[in-house]
Write an enzyme that holds these catalytic residues in place. Structure first.
Site, PDB file in Angstrom:
ATOM      1  NE  ARG A   7      -1.767   1.477   3.888  1.00  0.00           N
ATOM      2  CZ  ARG A   7      -1.176   2.312   4.412  1.00  0.00           C
ATOM      3  NH1 ARG A   7      -1.357   3.578   3.736  1.00  0.00           N
ATOM      4  NH2 ARG A   7      -0.490   2.288   5.447  1.00  0.00           N
ATOM      5  CB  VAL A   8       1.809   4.054  -1.776  1.00  0.00           C
ATOM      6  CG1 VAL A   8       2.742   3.381  -2.121  1.00  0.00           C
ATOM      7  CG2 VAL A   8       0.838   4.078  -3.060  1.00  0.00           C
ATOM      8  CB  SER A   9      -0.502   7.430   1.840  1.00  0.00           C
ATOM      9  OG  SER A   9      -0.141   6.543   3.138  1.00  0.00           O
ATOM     10  CE  LYS A  10       0.729  12.550  -0.161  1.00  0.00           C
ATOM     11  NZ  LYS A  10       1.515  13.865  -0.230  1.00  0.00           N
ATOM     12  CD  GLN A  15       2.921   8.012  -0.922  1.00  0.00           C
ATOM     13  OE1 GLN A  15       2.090   7.533  -0.938  1.00  0.00           O
ATOM     14  NE2 GLN A  15       3.643   8.797   0.109  1.00  0.00           N
TER      15      GLN A  15
END
Length: 216
Positions: A7-10, A15
């Site tokens: 997972r990445v936040s953006k 990212q």
């Protein structure tokens, strides 16, 4: 079987999942067994995580790049890891603070077991707080009669009670002197506050009485 979650936040391209996918490949996770999300860890609606948890079978091992990829907060993390343990699913963390967790090793199983202890401790703590709060409410005459409106103290007791997976909303509402409708205006089924509940928690003391206008 190894199953990976990354997972990445953006999701704006600033990212990339590539480093996490490379780490998964190095750990032996097949590319078609990696689930992904492009979303903040604090979001509840992570379809990749939901699909990953659903796909896991007893004997599988969930592989994470870092432990913070999994949980939106400490409580969610502890409960999710404990759920994996009870389902017979292992956990391996590749890097970061949780890298000592690897259920294929004795030390890793010990670290995994600590999460179970934390989960049990939290359940007992919630139960104690809830029972104490309900006893105090009864002592102040809040049982029976006309349903009361929500205030901050009642909201906090409701959140603690609803965080228990075995709690029934109708029983929680009855014990707190609320209607089930009022309870659900402020609290989600997992004990987290809804928008109205968060507004009540965040409101200054002088403003809080205005938050009590939702009909019981």
């Amino acid at each position: 079987m190894l199953v990976g979650y990354v997972r990445v936040s953006k999701a704006d391209g600033s990212q990339t999942l590539a480093p996490q996918r490379d780490a998964m490949a190095a750990a032996g996770v097949e590319p078609d067994r990696i689930y992904e999300d492009l979303a903040s860890g604090r979001r509840d609606d992570r379809p990749g995580l939901a699909a990953c948890l659903k796909a896991l079978q007893p004997g599988n091992t969930l592989v994470l790049w870092k432990l913070d990829r999994l949980g939106r907060d400490l409580r969610h993390l502890v409960n999710t890891v404990d759920e994996l343990r009870t389902r017979g699913v292992g956990l391996k963390v590749i890097a970061g603070a949780g890298a000592q967790i690897d259920t294929t090793t004795a030390n890793g199983r010990l670290a995994f077991g600590i999460f179970a202890a934390f989960a049990e401790f939290e359940r007992e703590l919630i139960s104690e707080r809830t029972n104490a709060g309900l006893a105090a409410a009864r002592a102040r005459g809040r049982m029976g009669g006309r349903p009361r409106k929500m205030d901050r103290a009642t909201l906090m007791m409701a959140m603690a009670a609803m965080a228990d997976r075995e709690a029934k909303a109708t029983e929680v509402a009855r014990r707190l002197g609320l209607t089930t409708t009022t309870l659900y205006v402020y609290v989600n089924g997992d004990g987290t506050p809804k928008a109205a509940g968060q507004a009540l928690l965040d409101a200054p003391a002088a403003v809080r009485p205005r938050q009590l206008q939702v009909a019981g």
